[in-house]
Design a protein around this motif. Structure first.
Motif, short mmCIF file in Angstrom:
data_model
loop_
_atom_site.label_atom_id
_atom_site.label_comp_id
_atom_site.label_asym_id
_atom_site.label_seq_id
_atom_site.Cartn_x
_atom_site.Cartn_y
_atom_site.Cartn_z
N LEU A 1 0.83 -1.21 0.00
CA LEU A 1 0.00 0.00 0.00
C LEU A 1 0.86 1.26 0.00
CD1 LEU A 1 -2.75 -1.08 2.58
CD2 LEU A 1 -2.93 -1.05 0.08
N ILE A 2 1.96 1.23 0.74
CA ILE A 2 2.85 2.40 0.77
C ILE A 2 3.55 2.56 -0.58
CG2 ILE A 2 5.07 3.17 1.72
CD1 ILE A 2 4.00 2.59 4.47
N ASP A 3 3.96 1.45 -1.18
CA ASP A 3 4.58 1.54 -2.50
C ASP A 3 3.63 2.20 -3.50
OD1 ASP A 3 6.85 0.31 -1.57
OD2 ASP A 3 6.35 -1.68 -2.35
N ALA A 4 2.35 1.83 -3.44
CA ALA A 4 1.37 2.41 -4.36
C ALA A 4 1.15 3.89 -4.08
CB ALA A 4 0.04 1.65 -4.25
N ALA A 5 1.21 4.26 -2.80
CA ALA A 5 0.94 5.65 -2.41
C ALA A 5 2.12 6.57 -2.67
CB ALA A 5 0.56 5.71 -0.95
N LEU B 1 -3.71 16.51 -2.31
CA LEU B 1 -4.46 15.34 -2.78
C LEU B 1 -3.59 14.09 -2.79
CD1 LEU B 1 -6.60 16.77 -5.72
CD2 LEU B 1 -7.46 15.75 -3.61
N HIS B 2 -2.35 14.23 -3.24
CA HIS B 2 -1.48 13.07 -3.35
C HIS B 2 -1.19 12.46 -1.98
CE1 HIS B 2 2.08 10.58 -4.07
NE2 HIS B 2 1.69 10.55 -5.35
N SER B 3 -1.01 13.28 -0.96
CA SER B 3 -0.68 12.74 0.36
C SER B 3 -1.80 11.89 0.92
CB SER B 3 -0.35 13.88 1.33
OG SER B 3 -1.48 14.72 1.50
N LEU B 4 -3.04 12.13 0.47
CA LEU B 4 -4.17 11.31 0.94
C LEU B 4 -4.09 9.88 0.44
CD1 LEU B 4 -7.12 13.84 0.61
CD2 LEU B 4 -6.00 13.07 2.71
N ARG B 5 -3.25 9.61 -0.53
CA ARG B 5 -3.06 8.24 -0.99
C ARG B 5 -2.46 7.35 0.11
NH1 ARG B 5 -1.10 7.94 -7.32
NH2 ARG B 5 -3.08 8.74 -8.21
N LEU B 6 -1.94 7.96 1.15
CA LEU B 6 -1.39 7.19 2.28
C LEU B 6 -2.48 6.72 3.24
CD1 LEU B 6 1.74 9.39 3.03
CD2 LEU B 6 1.79 6.99 2.28
N VAL B 7 -3.71 7.21 3.07
CA VAL B 7 -4.79 6.86 4.01
C VAL B 7 -5.02 5.35 4.08
CG1 VAL B 7 -7.28 7.02 4.40
CG2 VAL B 7 -5.94 9.09 3.94
N PRO B 8 -5.09 4.59 2.96
CA PRO B 8 -5.27 3.14 3.09
C PRO B 8 -4.18 2.47 3.91
CG PRO B 8 -5.75 3.83 0.84
CD PRO B 8 -5.16 5.02 1.54
N ALA B 9 -2.94 2.91 3.75
CA ALA B 9 -1.85 2.32 4.56
C ALA B 9 -2.04 2.65 6.03
CB ALA B 9 -0.50 2.82 4.06
N LEU B 10 -2.48 3.88 6.35
CA LEU B 10 -2.74 4.24 7.74
C LEU B 10 -3.86 3.38 8.32
CD1 LEU B 10 -2.39 6.08 10.23
CD2 LEU B 10 -4.05 7.64 9.18
N VAL B 11 -4.91 3.16 7.54
CA VAL B 11 -6.00 2.30 8.00
C VAL B 11 -5.47 0.90 8.29
CG1 VAL B 11 -8.18 1.20 7.37
CG2 VAL B 11 -7.78 3.62 6.81
N ALA B 12 -4.67 0.37 7.38
CA ALA B 12 -4.13 -0.98 7.55
C ALA B 12 -3.30 -1.08 8.82
CB ALA B 12 -3.30 -1.37 6.33
N VAL C 1 8.93 -1.40 7.28
CA VAL C 1 8.26 -0.92 6.08
C VAL C 1 8.69 0.53 5.82
CG1 VAL C 1 6.03 -0.45 4.99
CG2 VAL C 1 6.31 -2.45 6.47
N GLU C 2 9.04 0.83 4.58
CA GLU C 2 9.56 2.15 4.25
C GLU C 2 8.96 2.66 2.94
OE1 GLU C 2 13.79 1.73 4.03
OE2 GLU C 2 14.07 1.95 6.19
N GLY C 3 9.12 3.97 2.72
CA GLY C 3 8.67 4.56 1.47
C GLY C 3 9.33 5.90 1.25
N ALA C 4 9.24 6.40 0.03
CA ALA C 4 9.85 7.68 -0.32
C ALA C 4 8.92 8.83 0.07
CB ALA C 4 10.15 7.74 -1.81
N PRO C 5 9.36 9.78 0.88
CA PRO C 5 8.48 10.85 1.34
C PRO C 5 8.22 11.92 0.27
CG PRO C 5 10.67 11.18 2.22
CD PRO C 5 10.70 9.87 1.49
#
Length: 600
Positions: A395-399, A410-421, A445-449
């Motif tokens: 999920l983080i990779d996708a976000a 708008l783009h930062s909201l793509r992290l919401v599913p990962a936060l829910v998980a 778990v990591e991702g590019a900020p």
């Protein structure tokens, strides 16, 4: 002989088998069982003759190797009668029990010194069993007389009818009416009628020939591990049947001899490139299962949860569990990928657009969040924790895929599913007295900020409320209808929305609030400990609101201390490894949180 220059023959076969379940039969030779460490029938004869030679002449250290080089010659000189599997066993074992004991080490599962089974179904056997379980294959002809195929079938819950004597053919259930039929042309190792020598393999009883003609006429055929070099009767049966319905496929490793090439040419057979039977049937099964996923109707949440509960305790179904969960993850990833991330043509982003985007990302988790809750809830030992980490990473990779142009809000909201998980995994695990999943996710778990950043940050930092949505924007969202401004806007928003997922697990509102505050406190601990390296300190949230303290101590801290007293919070010690103990770390963190109280 036919060859496919473009489309892989394996792909063609998998597509045909998926479209027409049950129309292909398998013909398996020793090449399938030798992959599991089993000797062929003649290999057993060679080994027994070598042992007889060694025992007969103990003073000659070369007796065994000489007999093994040419067992027929040795037997003709020193043995009695014709050399064959049955005749040899009759002389070595005076009773059925004695003969059974003699053969056990060659064909029955046994354990090595460390207790690991030394003889068990190979990957090919297990893949074939899966094809049978799903109804893709119903008929298996084999020249092997071990029982590995039957064991593999029983392991997946299939009890086949096994035909190992020709006289049984007339009383067998019709092939079309049986879930699975295993035809052991050369017999079973426990049966003295087993066929091994060239003479024994030169012709078959009429019952065998009639059954083979039926199979070769009515079914397509997949041949693996059989070279056609010795089985004259089987070659004759295959040659005498003109295929009228389905093609013949033969794996490339075992069809190299002249007889095999002649059969391929006569029947218009197709060669399947393959390095081994293990690879062939594993790839074939994977391809058929991939077609399943493509053609099957979407699972309802109830169906998905029912399957998950069946798969969780079964080590054989680990791949099925992974595929089930990741199939749902893929749906969320697709939703993330199509969510709007750009401003309107006039360059504006309205509050309604933000509100709609929040709802879109929350609702995208309607199926995955319940799966994660049930998965963690019914996995108290953490057997599948790696899977939950992989979900969050996906999920983080996708976000964190950044297009060339985008609106950050708008783009930062793509992290919401990962936060829910992460939230539902953490809350559920805590309810099961487990602290490890959140700590593992937050650190592994990591991702590019940001776009272009090569130094990834951990999930704990990436999913900080301030990295997802601006507090002023939250307070101004149309959903509140302008009636309230929250002290901790993002915290209130996500605590309110997570209730939809955790209501069944934690029905009482007070208990739910305590559980969610516990999640915020825990992830805040992790964020604070990593803030020296990264950007954000501990989140400010309703977990440190005016009513969330007893004296000078946050109630969430007290809850974690109770976990520690019960022996369930040992994993946190590593987070405070540079301090004396967990207590010292929690006291230090309490002083940090006291500074946040001014906002309430």
């Amino acid at each position: 002989m036919m060859t496919n220059k473009g489309l892989s023959p394996l792909v063609s076969l998998a597509t045909s088998m998926h479209a027409q379940p049950g129309v292909y039969a398998l013909l398996l030779g020793s090449g399938v069982s030798t992959g599991a460490g089993v000797l062929t029938g003649w290999g057993v004869v060679e080994e027994l003759v070598a042992r007889i030679a060694a025992a007969a002449d103990p003073s000659d250290p070369t007796a065994s190797s000489t007999a093994r080089e040419d067992p027929e010659r040795w037997w003709k000189e020193y043995g009695e009668g014709d050399l064959g599997y049955a005749a040899l066993l009759e002389q070595l074992g005076p009773s059925a029990a004695a003969r059974q004991g003699l053969l056990a080490e060659f064909f029955e599962p046994r354990s090595s010194d460390d207790g690991t089974p030394a003889l068990q179904p190979s990957r090919a056997h297990r893949a074939i069993a899966e094809l049978v379980r799903r109804g893709t294959v119903k008929v298996i002809i084999t020249t092997n007389f071990d029982r590995l195929m039957e064991q593999a079938l029983e392991a997946v819950g299939v009890s086949p009818q096994v035909i190992f004597r020709p006289e049984v053919v007339n009383g067998m259930a019709p092939l079309a009416h049986s879930k699975a039929t295993v035809i052991k042309l050369h017999g079973d190792y426990r049966d003295l009628g087993t066929r091994n020598t060239p003479t024994e393999l030169s012709d078959y009883p009429s019952e065998w020939n009639d059954l083979l003609r039926q199979v070769f006429d009515e079914y397509g055929l997949i041949i693996s591990g059989w070279s056609a070099d010795w089985d004259v009767a089987l070659v004759d049966a295959l040659s005498s049947t003109i295929p009228r319905r389905y093609p013949l496929y033969w794996d490339s490793r075992s069809c190299r001899g002249n007889t095999a090439k002649q059969l391929l040419a006569a029947r218009g057979g197709i060669v399947l490139p393959s390095s081994s039977a293990d690879d062939l049937f594993s790839e074939l099964t994977e391809s058929v299962e991939a077609l399943d996923r493509l053609s099957s109707a979407p699972l309802t949440t109830a169906m998905a949860i029912a399957r998950l509960k069946r798969y969780l305790p079964d080590p054989v179904r680990r791949i099925d569990l992974h595929d089930l969960v990741m199939r749902v993850v893929d749906d969320v990833v697709k939703s993330i990928s199509i969510a709007p991330v750009s401003a309107t043509s006039d360059g504006q982003i309205t509050l309604q657009t933000l509100d709609d985007a929040v709802d879109l990302h929350i609702h995208s988790m309607d199926q995955l969040a319940p799966l994660l809750i049930e998965g963690v809830r019914h996995d108290p030992q953490g057997t599948h924790d790696r899977l939950w980490l992989d979900v969050v990473q996906r999920l983080i990779d996708a976000a964190t895929i950044y297009p060339s142009t985008f609106a950050p809000a708008l783009h930062s909201l793509r992290l919401v599913p990962a936060l829910v998980a992460v939230a539902v995994i953490s809350v559920t695990a805590t309810k099961r007295n487990r602290e490890g999943p959140l700590l593992a996710i937050a650190s592994e778990v990591e991702g590019a900020p940001r776009p272009g950043r090569t130094d990834n940050i951990t999930a704990a930092q990436l999913l900080h409320y301030l990295n997802i949505i601006d507090n002023d924007n939250v307070n101004a969202l149309p959903r509140w209808e302008g009636k309230t401004r929250w002290f901790y806007p993002a915290s209130h928003l996500f605590k309110t929305e997570m209730r939809r997922f955790l209501g069944d697990l934690i029905p009482a509102n007070g208990d739910y609030e305590e559980a969610y505050h516990g999640f915020e406190y825990r992830i805040g601990l992790i964020q604070q400990r990593s803030s020296e390296r990264y950007q954000y300190p501990a989140i400010a949230g309703e977990y440190i609101g005016e009513t969330a303290w007893i004296g000078d101590t946050p109630t969430a801290e007290l809850a974690l201390r109770r976990q520690a007293q019960r022996g369930h919070a040992g994993e946190w010690n590593a987070l405070f490894s540079n301090m004396q103990n967990l207590d010292a770390g929690l006291l230090e963190h309490r002083e940090v949180l006291k500074r946040y109280r001014r906002y309430s």
